[in-house]
Write an enzyme that holds these catalytic residues in place. Sequence first.
Site, PDB file in Angstrom:
ATOM      1  N   LYS A  43      -2.307  -5.421  20.691  1.00  0.00           N
ATOM      2  CA  LYS A  43      -2.897  -6.733  20.398  1.00  0.00           C
ATOM      3  C   LYS A  43      -2.061  -7.496  19.385  1.00  0.00           C
ATOM      4  O   LYS A  43      -1.964  -8.723  19.451  1.00  0.00           O
ATOM      5  CB  LYS A  43      -4.346  -6.558  19.935  1.00  0.00           C
ATOM      6  CG  LYS A  43      -5.304  -6.164  21.059  1.00  0.00           C
ATOM      7  CD  LYS A  43      -6.755  -6.219  20.596  1.00  0.00           C
ATOM      8  CE  LYS A  43      -7.710  -5.977  21.771  1.00  0.00           C
ATOM      9  NZ  LYS A  43      -7.628  -4.601  22.300  1.00  0.00           N
ATOM     10  N   CYS A  46     -13.867  -1.235  23.352  1.00  0.00           N
ATOM     11  CA  CYS A  46     -13.508  -0.743  24.682  1.00  0.00           C
ATOM     12  C   CYS A  46     -14.638   0.154  25.194  1.00  0.00           C
ATOM     13  O   CYS A  46     -14.404   1.263  25.658  1.00  0.00           O
ATOM     14  CB  CYS A  46     -12.175  -0.007  24.676  1.00  0.00           C
ATOM     15  SG  CYS A  46     -12.095   1.396  23.532  1.00  0.00           S
ATOM     16  N   ALA A  65      -5.149  -2.427  14.084  1.00  0.00           N
ATOM     17  CA  ALA A  65      -4.054  -2.941  14.905  1.00  0.00           C
ATOM     18  C   ALA A  65      -3.248  -1.902  15.674  1.00  0.00           C
ATOM     19  O   ALA A  65      -2.604  -2.237  16.663  1.00  0.00           O
ATOM     20  CB  ALA A  65      -3.100  -3.760  14.037  1.00  0.00           C
ATOM     21  N   ALA A  66      -3.216  -0.646  15.217  1.00  0.00           N
ATOM     22  CA  ALA A  66      -2.358   0.345  15.881  1.00  0.00           C
ATOM     23  C   ALA A  66      -2.869   0.624  17.301  1.00  0.00           C
ATOM     24  O   ALA A  66      -4.079   0.560  17.549  1.00  0.00           O
ATOM     25  CB  ALA A  66      -2.328   1.635  15.073  1.00  0.00           C
ATOM     26  N   ASP A 101     -10.884  -5.270  16.578  1.00  0.00           N
ATOM     27  CA  ASP A 101     -11.016  -4.401  17.755  1.00  0.00           C
ATOM     28  C   ASP A 101     -11.451  -3.046  17.215  1.00  0.00           C
ATOM     29  O   ASP A 101     -10.642  -2.157  17.007  1.00  0.00           O
ATOM     30  CB  ASP A 101      -9.675  -4.317  18.494  1.00  0.00           C
ATOM     31  CG  ASP A 101      -9.784  -3.543  19.796  1.00  0.00           C
ATOM     32  OD1 ASP A 101     -10.803  -3.683  20.477  1.00  0.00           O
ATOM     33  OD2 ASP A 101      -8.850  -2.791  20.119  1.00  0.00           O
TER      34      ASP A 101
END
Length: 462
Positions: A113, A228, A108-109, A175
């Site tokens: 998001k 990404c 999450a960091a 992610d």
Amino acid sequence: MNLNEDFIQQLNTLLPGDEASALLQAIVTTEPVTSVRFNGSKGFVPPAWLERVPWCETGAYLGERPPFTFDPHFHAGSYYVQDASSMFIYHVIRSLVRGPVHYLDLCAAPGGKTTADLQALPSGSIIVANEIVPSRAQVLRENVIKWGADNCLVTNDTPKTLGKLENTFDIIAADVPCSGEGMFRKDDEAISQWSPQLVVQCAARQRDILRDIWPALKPGGLLIYSTCTFNLDENEHMALYIAHELGASFVEVPIEKSWNITGDLSGSDIPCYRFLSHKTRGEGLFLCVLRKMQNAECRMQNSRSPISVPRSPIKKIPKEAASWIDGDYELSDNNGIITATNKHLKDFISINSNKLHVIKDLNVEIGIIKGNKVIPSHQLAMSPMLRDDAFEKCEVNYRTAIAYLRGEAITINAPRGYVLITYQNAILGFVNNLGNRANNLYPKSWRILSTHLPDKPISLIG
């Protein structure tokens, strides 16, 4: 910008000739796009003169990148600086989620998001925002507090540890760490570190992460998988691994043709969403959504135990602290720290927190008892539970706002006692006004360290 020849060959294999050339041209010759997402829960919306991000109603593009450090609104949580491509998670959630859920943001960091999740998820949802690197987890905690969320835990755990919370989450957003090809326009280090071997290493690590976390997803639950990067091994091939090896089906997300989002490039015709910088305004992103098979092993399917936290002995809460908040909250005193917990969320989550390294729980710290008085906490200043009339407010000019955010003592025209400092109606935090000066209560670890002052005020709001 010197791109690795193997990377160039990879793009030429991935895309038709003209497309590959156009993407390479965009990476090498164009500047990254700057965008921000405004915090509607604090009453801030994109100003009319900014161009909106089409897949996120609270997102907007900026013509140039200002020095955000010197915008008081940045520190007040009025907006979050986030790449427009990454804001697509907002659209995914709004399109697929209809009721309250348990939601895990696995990697999450720094919080982009997560704060988008907080905006998009239905009321009553609980988010666990996790970051494995301790220093990054502290940044995540800071950004969640600034955003003003009372339904988000921040944890510092491994995917394997979180995976032991079997069948806990309705949605997991992963992610995952990747080779970073989509970040080449804005990250020189990503360029220098890239190699074909790195792609192989990242794909192996991603499979480990997915296998570790998979037990925590409920049967029928959604996995939002994203990277990404551009290559097939970390994207379509990984999505197919999830579907075939872990047991999942693909879920389609509705999109507009005008958004210029690219689909599957592997020939498998799976529903996935690629943001390519020569076509879509943002950095490189791949995202797909998969639903865990209903017949997956489910040893804890009926578990709905409340969060297991040792309860402190009931103590009398000072009346002044109780008068500071507005809403259905339960107050408690834990060794002189007064916290408030949203009663509607307390019994919803089915996580045993003793299994996790929690660095921010569902409690909002509202004050600290010192002697016969209660000092209001900064978390209260950032929280929506704060009553609008609980404290006097003092609107300050730009120079004073920056001085406050540096932790300096300031002089204000306000009654003595605890006062909220505001700038353009955004709450910055508390001071204790003594008359001749105001003692600064802004958190030391969050203060602006630079002594520079811009020639003119920096503000996206006013």
